[in-house]
Design a protein around this motif. Sequence first.
Motif, PDB file in Angstrom:
ATOM      1  N   PHE A 193       0.669  -1.170  -0.042  1.00 41.88           N
ATOM      2  CA  PHE A 193       0.041  -0.064   0.053  1.00 41.88           C
ATOM      3  C   PHE A 193       0.994   1.375  -0.037  1.00 41.88           C
ATOM      4  CE2 PHE A 193      -3.048  -3.045   1.308  1.00 41.88           C
ATOM      5  CZ  PHE A 193      -4.263  -2.566   0.763  1.00 41.88           C
ATOM      6  N   ASN A 194       0.009   2.371  -0.748  1.00 40.69           N
ATOM      7  CA  ASN A 194       0.952   3.557  -0.708  1.00 40.69           C
ATOM      8  C   ASN A 194      -0.096   4.386   0.105  1.00 40.69           C
ATOM      9  OD1 ASN A 194       1.622   6.126  -1.411  1.00 40.69           O
ATOM     10  ND2 ASN A 194       1.269   5.846  -3.753  1.00 40.69           N
ATOM     11  N   SER A 195       0.363   4.978   1.234  1.00 37.62           N
ATOM     12  CA  SER A 195      -0.357   5.692   2.048  1.00 37.62           C
ATOM     13  C   SER A 195       0.167   7.082   2.523  1.00 37.62           C
ATOM     14  CB  SER A 195      -0.368   4.881   3.396  1.00 37.62           C
ATOM     15  OG  SER A 195      -0.986   3.531   3.071  1.00 37.62           O
TER      16      SER A 195
ATOM     17  N   THR B 231      -3.882   3.640  -1.484  1.00 41.65           N
ATOM     18  CA  THR B 231      -4.233   2.416  -2.513  1.00 41.65           C
ATOM     19  C   THR B 231      -3.254   1.398  -2.405  1.00 41.65           C
ATOM     20  OG1 THR B 231      -3.208   3.635  -4.388  1.00 41.65           O
ATOM     21  CG2 THR B 231      -5.674   3.926  -3.963  1.00 41.65           C
ATOM     22  N   GLY B 232      -3.331   0.313  -2.857  1.00 42.13           N
ATOM     23  CA  GLY B 232      -2.594  -0.865  -3.220  1.00 42.13           C
ATOM     24  C   GLY B 232      -3.132  -2.244  -3.745  1.00 42.13           C
ATOM     25  N   VAL B 233      -2.495  -3.142  -3.567  1.00 47.24           N
ATOM     26  CA  VAL B 233      -2.814  -4.310  -4.376  1.00 47.24           C
ATOM     27  C   VAL B 233      -2.365  -5.355  -3.320  1.00 47.24           C
ATOM     28  CG1 VAL B 233      -0.416  -4.542  -5.614  1.00 47.24           C
ATOM     29  CG2 VAL B 233      -2.655  -5.613  -6.365  1.00 47.24           C
ATOM     30  N   ALA B 234      -3.397  -6.285  -3.311  1.00 47.66           N
ATOM     31  CA  ALA B 234      -3.065  -7.801  -2.532  1.00 47.66           C
ATOM     32  C   ALA B 234      -2.852  -8.673  -3.690  1.00 47.66           C
ATOM     33  CB  ALA B 234      -4.353  -8.177  -1.635  1.00 47.66           C
ATOM     34  N   HIS B 235      -1.610  -9.549  -3.634  1.00 52.77           N
ATOM     35  CA  HIS B 235      -1.266 -10.511  -4.405  1.00 52.77           C
ATOM     36  C   HIS B 235      -1.457 -11.773  -3.868  1.00 52.77           C
ATOM     37  CE1 HIS B 235       0.504 -12.270  -8.127  1.00 52.77           C
ATOM     38  NE2 HIS B 235       1.161 -13.175  -7.264  1.00 52.77           N
ATOM     39  N   ASP B 236      -2.422 -12.865  -4.547  1.00 51.13           N
ATOM     40  CA  ASP B 236      -2.539 -14.053  -4.099  1.00 51.13           C
ATOM     41  C   ASP B 236      -1.498 -15.122  -4.747  1.00 51.13           C
ATOM     42  OD1 ASP B 236      -3.365 -16.582  -3.755  1.00 51.13           O
ATOM     43  OD2 ASP B 236      -5.428 -16.347  -3.864  1.00 51.13           O
TER      44      ASP B 236
ATOM     45  N   LYS C  62      -1.009 -18.194  -4.695  1.00 48.26           N
ATOM     46  CA  LYS C  62      -1.589 -19.490  -5.138  1.00 48.26           C
ATOM     47  C   LYS C  62      -1.950 -19.353  -6.554  1.00 48.26           C
ATOM     48  CE  LYS C  62      -4.563 -23.058  -3.746  1.00 48.26           C
ATOM     49  NZ  LYS C  62      -5.312 -23.927  -2.684  1.00 48.26           N
ATOM     50  N   SER C  63      -3.016 -18.263  -6.810  1.00 44.66           N
ATOM     51  CA  SER C  63      -3.853 -18.058  -7.977  1.00 44.66           C
ATOM     52  C   SER C  63      -2.947 -16.999  -8.738  1.00 44.66           C
ATOM     53  CB  SER C  63      -5.235 -17.515  -7.589  1.00 44.66           C
ATOM     54  OG  SER C  63      -5.104 -16.255  -7.260  1.00 44.66           O
ATOM     55  N   GLY C  64      -2.197 -16.363  -8.584  1.00 39.59           N
ATOM     56  CA  GLY C  64      -1.471 -15.434  -9.206  1.00 39.59           C
ATOM     57  C   GLY C  64      -2.312 -14.071  -9.540  1.00 39.59           C
ATOM     58  N   GLN C  65      -3.373 -13.975  -8.595  1.00 43.71           N
ATOM     59  CA  GLN C  65      -4.551 -12.888  -8.942  1.00 43.71           C
ATOM     60  C   GLN C  65      -4.115 -11.569  -8.059  1.00 43.71           C
ATOM     61  OE1 GLN C  65      -8.232 -13.625  -7.420  1.00 43.71           O
ATOM     62  NE2 GLN C  65      -9.298 -11.979  -8.289  1.00 43.71           N
ATOM     63  N   ASN C  66      -4.123 -10.560  -8.695  1.00 46.17           N
ATOM     64  CA  ASN C  66      -4.191  -9.163  -8.076  1.00 46.17           C
ATOM     65  C   ASN C  66      -5.439  -8.561  -7.706  1.00 46.17           C
ATOM     66  OD1 ASN C  66      -1.158  -8.893  -8.162  1.00 46.17           O
ATOM     67  ND2 ASN C  66      -1.332  -8.255 -10.503  1.00 46.17           N
ATOM     68  N   ILE C  67      -5.507  -8.254  -6.383  1.00 47.19           N
ATOM     69  CA  ILE C  67      -6.879  -7.466  -6.056  1.00 47.19           C
ATOM     70  C   ILE C  67      -6.425  -6.327  -5.550  1.00 47.19           C
ATOM     71  CG2 ILE C  67      -8.526  -7.911  -4.175  1.00 47.19           C
ATOM     72  CD1 ILE C  67      -6.965 -10.876  -4.310  1.00 47.19           C
ATOM     73  N   TYR C  68      -7.017  -5.395  -6.424  1.00 47.66           N
ATOM     74  CA  TYR C  68      -6.770  -3.876  -6.057  1.00 47.66           C
ATOM     75  C   TYR C  68      -7.686  -3.334  -4.772  1.00 47.66           C
ATOM     76  CZ  TYR C  68      -4.490  -4.242 -10.541  1.00 47.66           C
ATOM     77  OH  TYR C  68      -3.548  -4.823 -11.419  1.00 47.66           O
ATOM     78  N   MET C  69      -7.101  -2.879  -3.968  1.00 50.82           N
ATOM     79  CA  MET C  69      -7.732  -2.280  -2.692  1.00 50.82           C
ATOM     80  C   MET C  69      -7.345  -0.835  -2.351  1.00 50.82           C
ATOM     81  SD  MET C  69      -6.967  -5.821  -0.365  1.00 50.82           S
ATOM     82  CE  MET C  69      -8.345  -5.439   0.663  1.00 50.82           C
ATOM     83  N   LYS C  70      -8.225  -0.220  -1.415  1.00 48.89           N
ATOM     84  CA  LYS C  70      -8.007   1.033  -0.946  1.00 48.89           C
ATOM     85  C   LYS C  70      -7.957   0.828   0.508  1.00 48.89           C
ATOM     86  CE  LYS C  70     -11.065   3.316  -4.241  1.00 48.89           C
ATOM     87  NZ  LYS C  70     -12.319   4.457  -4.137  1.00 48.89           N
ATOM     88  N   MET C  71      -7.633   1.982   1.228  1.00 45.85           N
ATOM     89  CA  MET C  71      -7.419   1.895   2.653  1.00 45.85           C
ATOM     90  C   MET C  71      -7.784   3.318   3.109  1.00 45.85           C
ATOM     91  SD  MET C  71      -4.420   3.508   3.867  1.00 45.85           S
ATOM     92  CE  MET C  71      -4.107   2.981   5.294  1.00 45.85           C
ATOM     93  N   ALA C  72      -8.052   3.401   4.465  1.00 46.57           N
ATOM     94  CA  ALA C  72      -8.370   4.468   5.148  1.00 46.57           C
ATOM     95  C   ALA C  72      -7.893   4.256   6.540  1.00 46.57           C
ATOM     96  CB  ALA C  72      -9.767   5.325   4.999  1.00 46.57           C
ATOM     97  N   THR C  73      -7.580   5.318   7.412  1.00 45.69           N
ATOM     98  CA  THR C  73      -7.272   5.260   8.743  1.00 45.69           C
ATOM     99  C   THR C  73      -7.613   6.390   9.623  1.00 45.69           C
ATOM    100  OG1 THR C  73      -5.136   4.383   9.967  1.00 45.69           O
ATOM    101  CG2 THR C  73      -4.702   5.947   8.379  1.00 45.69           C
ATOM    102  N   GLY C  74      -7.861   6.154  10.700  1.00 48.74           N
ATOM    103  CA  GLY C  74      -7.924   7.239  11.613  1.00 48.74           C
ATOM    104  C   GLY C  74      -7.909   6.788  13.044  1.00 48.74           C
ATOM    105  N   GLY C  75      -7.427   7.532  13.954  1.00 50.74           N
ATOM    106  CA  GLY C  75      -6.942   7.444  15.312  1.00 50.74           C
ATOM    107  C   GLY C  75      -7.064   8.550  16.205  1.00 50.74           C
ATOM    108  N   VAL C  76      -6.872   8.189  17.728  1.00 50.19           N
ATOM    109  CA  VAL C  76      -6.601   9.424  18.418  1.00 50.19           C
ATOM    110  C   VAL C  76      -5.390   8.814  19.122  1.00 50.19           C
ATOM    111  CG1 VAL C  76      -9.095   9.443  18.550  1.00 50.19           C
ATOM    112  CG2 VAL C  76      -7.916   7.657  20.228  1.00 50.19           C
ATOM    113  N   GLY C  77      -4.818  10.058  19.834  1.00 46.12           N
ATOM    114  CA  GLY C  77      -3.707  10.182  20.513  1.00 46.12           C
ATOM    115  C   GLY C  77      -2.891  11.394  20.335  1.00 46.12           C
TER     116      GLY C  77
END
Length: 178
Positions: free
Chosen positions: A53-55, A69-74, A76-91
Amino acid sequence: MVPLLASVPAQAKSKDEKRQEILEMKDEVLAKLYKSNPETKSMIKEAEGYAVFNSGGVNVILFSAGSGTGVAHDNKSGQNIYMKMATGGVGIGLGVKDYRTVMIFHKRSSFDNFVDKGWDFSGQADAAAKVSDEGGAASGADTVVSGVSVYQMTENGLALQATLQGTKYWKNGKLNKD
């Protein structure tokens, strides 16, 4: 008179162009990871899969937020699954950080759970001061939990934080459709 170019809207990137950008980012990040942690090359080869992921994130006194955004690579199957991410927090913290995350899934259930549910909740403490190749970063987030090794590399930024982060990863519906 308005110049002709000023009235032409910017061309939106196609799905294939967006996918290619993500795959190029993945290759660049993995090359940096292999250079700094050579053992990860065999770890990734032997794993069930991995995600890159590039964040970017911002921390302002008591709150933090980020996305990417990023990619998960399987493997076993060789498949790329394109993904998004969001994060939030307190501290407590202050700063802005551009970072890359690599997750190596050693168990099939961990990979499948990540792709299908994609939720992570964790505490995080780090310090980063980096511009291009200058500076350094220290992170308490490089861990192995539930069959997943996580590596986080700061690209650019200045941040000092100790937060409870909630991060959501999910499939990018538009990029996974043909």
